[in-house]
Scaffold this active site. Sequence first.
Site, PDB file in Angstrom:
ATOM      1  N   HIS A  60     -46.637  28.084 -91.318  1.00  0.00           N
ATOM      2  CA  HIS A  60     -46.756  26.820 -92.053  1.00  0.00           C
ATOM      3  C   HIS A  60     -48.051  26.882 -92.856  1.00  0.00           C
ATOM      4  CE1 HIS A  60     -49.286  26.083 -88.580  1.00  0.00           C
ATOM      5  NE2 HIS A  60     -49.704  24.926 -89.058  1.00  0.00           N
ATOM      6  N   HIS A  62     -50.912  24.784 -93.032  1.00  0.00           N
ATOM      7  CA  HIS A  62     -52.190  24.153 -92.735  1.00  0.00           C
ATOM      8  C   HIS A  62     -53.269  25.193 -93.034  1.00  0.00           C
ATOM      9  CE1 HIS A  62     -50.334  20.917 -89.934  1.00  0.00           C
ATOM     10  NE2 HIS A  62     -50.535  20.443 -91.162  1.00  0.00           N
ATOM     11  N   ASP A  64     -55.886  26.332 -91.742  1.00  0.00           N
ATOM     12  CA  ASP A  64     -56.385  27.308 -90.761  1.00  0.00           C
ATOM     13  C   ASP A  64     -55.439  28.494 -90.567  1.00  0.00           C
ATOM     14  OD1 ASP A  64     -54.765  25.237 -89.529  1.00  0.00           O
ATOM     15  OD2 ASP A  64     -55.300  26.033 -87.567  1.00  0.00           O
ATOM     16  N   HIS A  65     -54.297  28.471 -91.261  1.00  0.00           N
ATOM     17  CA  HIS A  65     -53.324  29.560 -91.093  1.00  0.00           C
ATOM     18  C   HIS A  65     -53.175  30.464 -92.308  1.00  0.00           C
ATOM     19  CE1 HIS A  65     -51.642  28.145 -87.189  1.00  0.00           C
ATOM     20  NE2 HIS A  65     -52.308  27.076 -87.591  1.00  0.00           N
ATOM     21  N   HIS A 143     -43.485  21.071 -86.031  1.00  0.00           N
ATOM     22  CA  HIS A 143     -44.878  20.840 -86.449  1.00  0.00           C
ATOM     23  C   HIS A 143     -44.893  20.154 -87.814  1.00  0.00           C
ATOM     24  CE1 HIS A 143     -49.159  21.468 -86.154  1.00  0.00           C
ATOM     25  NE2 HIS A 143     -49.218  22.140 -87.283  1.00  0.00           N
ATOM     26  N   ASP A 214     -47.961  26.873 -84.790  1.00  0.00           N
ATOM     27  CA  ASP A 214     -48.217  25.533 -84.250  1.00  0.00           C
ATOM     28  C   ASP A 214     -46.897  24.824 -83.979  1.00  0.00           C
ATOM     29  OD1 ASP A 214     -50.725  26.336 -84.961  1.00  0.00           O
ATOM     30  OD2 ASP A 214     -51.189  24.616 -86.241  1.00  0.00           O
ATOM     31  N   HIS A 272     -54.550  29.650 -80.273  1.00  0.00           N
ATOM     32  CA  HIS A 272     -54.754  28.430 -81.061  1.00  0.00           C
ATOM     33  C   HIS A 272     -55.318  27.323 -80.173  1.00  0.00           C
ATOM     34  CE1 HIS A 272     -53.666  25.020 -83.765  1.00  0.00           C
ATOM     35  NE2 HIS A 272     -53.693  25.900 -84.730  1.00  0.00           N
TER      36      HIS A 272
HETATM   37 ZN    ZN Z   1     -50.812  23.319 -88.107  1.00  0.00          ZN
HETATM   38 ZN    ZN Z   2     -53.248  25.347 -86.773  1.00  0.00          ZN
END
Ligand code: ZN
Ligand code: ZN
Length: 311
Positions: A60, A62, A64-65, A143, A214, A272
């Site tokens: 996905h 976000h 942080d990914h 998520h 996530d 995570h």
């Molecule tokens: Zn996420």
């Molecule tokens: Zn994340």
Amino acid sequence: MLSVTFLGTSAARPTVERNVSALALERDGETLMFECGEGTQRQMMRYGVGFALSEIFFTHFHADHFLGVIGLIRTLGLQGREEPMRLYGPRGAKQVLAQAISLGVERVPFKVEIEEVKAGDVIGEGGTGKREGYCIHVFATEHGGGSVGYAVREHERHGRFDPEKARAAGVPEGPLWGRLQRAEAVTLPDGRTVAPEGIVGAKRPGRLVVITGDTRPCASVVDASHGADLLIHEATFGEEEKERAKETGHSTAKEAAQVALAAQARRLVLSHVSARYSISADELVKEAREVFRETVVARDGMVVEVPFGDA
Ligand SMILES: [Zn+2]
Ligand SMILES: [Zn+2]
């Protein structure tokens, strides 16, 4: 050989001890990367993951990914890379990743292909990219925004070959053995036909490694992880924050363990984790192990080997 190197194990933001999400799966000399959080290229250098990879899979978008792909692609360009790179991700991948790659003034000197995937897709079956001996199943996670997880599933292997029995059946060592090993019947020089049954055992399952990204604990992850040799499940929170996990679309360590148990997975690695568990994740381990014993919490640089189930 099949192993997973954890390059980043922190949720949402990096800490002193942990970088944000990324892992490298190495199999028979090939490297697949899953997620590429900010700073991943430096983690690769630190933990000895080569830059000769050609595919990155995103669960996905976000921040942080995926923010690490911006810098990684630039570095690969500076290194004079010519081979194309292929990026996979759910709906929105084309837009988000194309922006990330075009950011700045440098030109990327190699081709970057972006492929959008959805739950139910099987990557490597009559599709794109060379892929030998395995395929990647895309499954739904909970998520938001069409998030997905990836199940790396090896094909079944031939059964075990018994050389003593082959000799006893009068099959001379050489090419005929190879054909028996591939479960084919062979014709001997004297005209007799020898079937593989009894000489070659039943087909053996390949390995299954599941990466959730996530997610809330959910049935689609249980289905995708059935009998997994290694389940890598997010566990952002501990039980005391289970309401927060629900609100934010994440899982607790215990919930991840319940998924592993329901899926009859062989091993569970939690990743995570929230910054509060950055130094010590003992609490998460304890809570998870009450449900599923074979659990560890990943840390940056950890390498997990995945042997065959019958090894
Ligand atoms: Zn996420
Ligand atoms: Zn994340």
